[in-house]
Design a protein around this motif. Structure first.
Motif: not given
Length: 842
Positions: A458-459, A757-761, A782-785
């Motif tokens: 995220w960061w 990492w951001g759009l997946g994990e 969960i919300l992943v691309a």
């Protein structure tokens, strides 16, 4: 000399011509011959004259006691000191020989004896005295009128000599000396702010006419008729007549009214003029002879003056006399400190370099203003650093929209305690402590540790996405410096003391290289010990950076670590140059209205301004040239009582081709961040290469990591080398400038790396949070691309970064596409390599 020669002279000069023959013969036999050399004084002032002097050859100068420094030229035939001898008074006006002179002296004792023996001599001298008194009364009345008329225009003295030792200063002194030795009219021209009127004063006061009046007339104030200069026929006398043999400065001749040009050109050519109202056809009117010297001052040479002005002095602008800037600054500092009765301050080398890098369109006038403002702004410091010097705003400050004016509620929020204090001490402080604790005590893998997922998934993506929009905004709420400030306040409460001033020279020289080395070590630590998937090591990374901030805050005032040493801050400052927002101040308002510098130094509430401790990074918003040293903490906005601070919306990265100053350490960090993209995918590089790199071995792994960091930097360097070799006669811009063209592409490459990492994990934050506290969160949402969507976005980001880098490189260099072709190919090669390493394995 024989008595016969003296007798002939006496018989032809009053008052001796009216005397009897016998008395003339007696006087002739007692005359003594006296010689004077040029510039030699006849008698000291305020002493009794030794006798009566008769000037027979040469010229003398008698200085009167008027406020205008009026002098009288004495020619052969003059009789000296007879009034002082009759009235038994000392000599009031000193007399000096203008040329070699011969005089006859009748000693005082013999003169007294002759007066006693011959009453007719006393009567003749008394009659001469009466005539002289009448003449002197008339002259005094006229002199008083003359002083009253000339006083508004009088230049009493030169302000200063020519300062500096450059070849330009030496040449200018010689030109002034040569002009002072002659009597020709002079044209002095040069840019505004060069004190050309002072050069005219130096010429006058260095000439033989230095005791005559010097007046300055503003050409734009002259009447269209020119009556105040030439006078009126049968009416008022003009300044040309009143000034006599003095000097007239016609200031800003380019502003002279057009109808006056023919008369001025005739005056310069023939040294004659006609009073206003006189015509050549009038039989009773003749041309008046001008006795004054004319010095013209202009911003540019005028072709109309080519044939009438032989002596010309071109004053060089300050931008070509940068070797003299230090001497001028020292002079202005001396004047200011002497006037304020304070200790003299010194100029740091960095401040001098900052001044020498500026072109000074306002020349000496602008430099004097900068020095005065710097002395006001320095506070209690004993030296003037580069931060207190800021120059005038130029055309490169255009294309800005002040968001604080467009959105008044935004101004209110940013000036409130909510930003950033409540956020920092009410939320960030506790969240950071919780994150560190979870990293230490919780599960150690990213799929099970909430804090590790938050940090890496995220960061990192969010801060990279934020750079083009809000620059270094993260630094305003950074927990590293919050704990540094808390420690600083606590230590000062427990152990009251004065914190050390910043070692600016050392920090400016080595600070950026220190943070570059720290970032390189962090990269190696991250790769070799798998920090993204090892929670307690990630916690140690956060604590070590916080420890650096704490140590810096315990020793130095404000945020020394933040400005010079923090590796995250260095990266933030570099990418913040791409931001579409900036915090600046209106320099005109700051220069004209501000004398307290609350935004920079801090202080109590003043007017609209709030009480603050000043900018934590010691940056003045009016002299910022890029976003590197602004963390958007809004301290300056809160402190400013004049509403000078603006939060501008601007073209992204505009500073890179306008006000930017390249720095070698920044380029090194930029290339390191480029290498970091490839380092993050070291196993993929091994797979794509088809060779076994033995990464399972620690030392081979370390050697490969260092090699990848270095080899990635070779592509831009080699591309520039090719550009230089095939550039021909037109050389490309320096490497330090051109390398910033890679900045958007490096930013895009790093963002593309963190997107999976951001759009997946990152979308699995809830199940990971449940796993952190020991629950099975497999059923949580969960919300992943989709991987294809992520790959598409990665490609778009890389292509976008490449396009911006190509455009930015052209804006920075302003050179032909053909010349920049190797550089553009280098950008394409870097983009292709990023595409290959990020998308070639998906």
């Amino acid at each position: 000399m024989t008595p016969d020669t003296a007798l002939v002279w006496l018989q032809s000069h009053p008052p001796f011509a009216a005397l009897s023959d016998s008395l003339q013969e007696t006087i002739a036999t007692h005359l003594e011959l006296v010689f004077l050399g040029a510039d030699q004084r006849l008698t000291p002032p305020n002493t009794r004259p030794p006798g009566l002097f008769l000037l027979i050859a040469g010229e003398l100068e008698s200085q009167t006691s008027t406020g205008l420094g009026q002098t009288e030229i004495l020619f052969p035939g003059a009789v000296l000191f007879w009034a002082e001898l009759l009235l038994q008074q000392p000599i009031a006006n000193p007399i000096t020989a203008l040329t070699a002179a011969e005089l006859w002296l009748l000693p005082q004792a013999k003169l007294t004896e002759l007066i006693n023996q011959h009453p007719e001599l006393s009567q003749a001298l008394s009659q001469q005295l009466a005539v002289a008194v009448t003449t002197l009364t008339n002259q005094l009345s006229r002199e008083q009128e003359r002083q009253q008329i000339l006083r508004p225009y009088i230049v009493p003295q030169a302000k200063r000599g020519i300062i500096g030792k450059s070849r330009y200063a030496v040449q200018l002194r010689q030109q002034i000396k040569t002009a002072a030795q002659g009597q020709e009219n002079v044209l002095i021209f040069g840019e505004p702010g060069l004190e050309k009127d002072n050069i005219a004063a130096l010429i006058h006061f260095g000439s033989r006419q230095r005791r005559q009046p010097l007046i300055k007339i503003a050409c734009d104030k002259l009447q269209l008729s020119g009556a105040e200069l030439f006078g009126r026929s049968g009416g008022k006398t003009g300044l040309l007549a009143w000034v006599g043999t003095g000097t007239i400065i016609l200031n800003n001749i380019q502003d002279l009214p057009a109808p006056l040009w023919p008369a001025i050109l005739n005056l310069l050519k023939t040294n004659t003029y006609q009073p206003v109202g006189a015509t050549e056809s009038s039989p009773e009117v003749t041309f008046s002879r001008n006795q004054a010297r004319i010095i013209l001052i202009a911003e540019k040479a005028d072709t109309r003056l080519d044939k009438v002005i032989a002596t010309r002095i071109k004053v060089p602008p300050l931008r070509v006399r940068k070797a003299d800037i230090e001497a001028h600054v020292d002079y202005y500092i001396s004047l200011i400190c002497r006037a304020r009765c304070c200790e003299r301050v010194s100029l740091t080398p960095e401040a001098l370099r900052r001044l020498q890098s500026y072109d000074f369109p306002g020349n000496l006038r602008e430099l004097a203003g900068l020095v005065e403002r710097a002395v006001n702004q320095r506070g209690e410091r004993a030296d003037l650093t580069e931060e207190v010097f800021w120059a005038a705003e130029g055309k490169k400050r255009r294309f800005r929209v002040n968001l604080l004016n467009v959105y008044p509620r935004l101004r209110s929020f940013l000036r409130s305690p909510a930003w950033p204090n409540w956020l920092n001490y009410g939320i960030t402080t506790w969240v950071f402590a919780a994150v560190v604790a979870i990293l230490f005590c919780g599960p150690q893998t990213r799929d099970q540790n909430f804090a590790l997922n938050l940090f890496w998934c995220w960061w990192w993506p969010l801060i990279l996405i934020g750079f083009p929009f809000v620059g270094r905004l993260w630094c305003a709420v950074c927990p590293f410096m919050i704990y540094g400030e808390l420690t600083q306040k606590l230590s000062l409460w427990l152990f009251p003391r004065t914190l050390e001033k910043w070692p600016r020279q050392t920090a400016e020289k080595y600070g950026a290289w220190f943070l570059f080395a720290l970032f390189a070590l962090i990269f190696l630590w991250e790769e070799l010990w798998d920090l993204p998937n090892t929670a307690y090591l990630s916690s140690w990374l956060l604590l070590l950076i916080t420890g650096g901030a704490v140590i810096g805050s315990l020793r130095f005032e404000r945020r020394f670590w933040c400005r010079y040493l923090c590796p995250i801050g260095g990266m933030n400052g570099l990418f913040a140059k791409l931001s579409m927002t900036e915090l600046r101040a209106q320099q005109g308002t700051c220069g004209a209205e501000c004398s307290t510098y609350q935004c920079y130094k801090g202080g109590p509430a003043l007017g609209e301004g709030l009480e603050t401790n000043g900018c934590p990074l010691y940056s003045h918003p009016a002299q910022l040239v890029d976003n590197r040293d602004c963390v958007l903490c809004m301290t300056c906005l809160q402190a400013c009582p004049h509403r000078s601070v603006a939060l501008n919306l601007r073209p992204p990265g505009i500073e890179l081709w306008t006000t930017h100053t390249p720095r070698p350490a920044e380029i090194a960090l930029l290339l390191l961040l480029l290498g970091g993209i490839f380092l993050h995918h070291l196993p993929d590089l091994e797979y794509l290469s088809g060779f076994n790199w033995h990464l399972e071995n620690f030392w081979f792994h370390g050697l490969a990591s260092v090699a990848v960091l270095g080899i990635a930097a070779l592509i831009p360097i080699l591309a520039y080398g090719v550009t230089w070799l095939f550039s021909g006669n037109i050389k490309p811009r320096p490497w330090l400038e051109l390398a910033y063209g890679y900045l958007p592409l490096v930013w895009a490459g790093n963002l593309a790396h963190y997107l999976p990492w951001g759009l997946g994990e990152g979308g699995k934050l809830l199940p990971v949070a449940a796993a952190t506290i020991g629950f099975n969160g497999i059923s949580l949402p969960i919300l992943v691309a989709h991987p294809a969507v992520i790959a598409f976005l990665q490609g778009v980001v890389i292509l976008f970064g490449l396009g911006v880098s190509l455009w930015l490189s052209q804006r920075i260099t302003r050179q032909s596409l053909k010349l920049l072709l190797p550089h553009q190919l280098g950008l394409g090669l870097v983009a292709g390599a990023c595409w290959w390493i990020l998308l070639g394995t998906t």
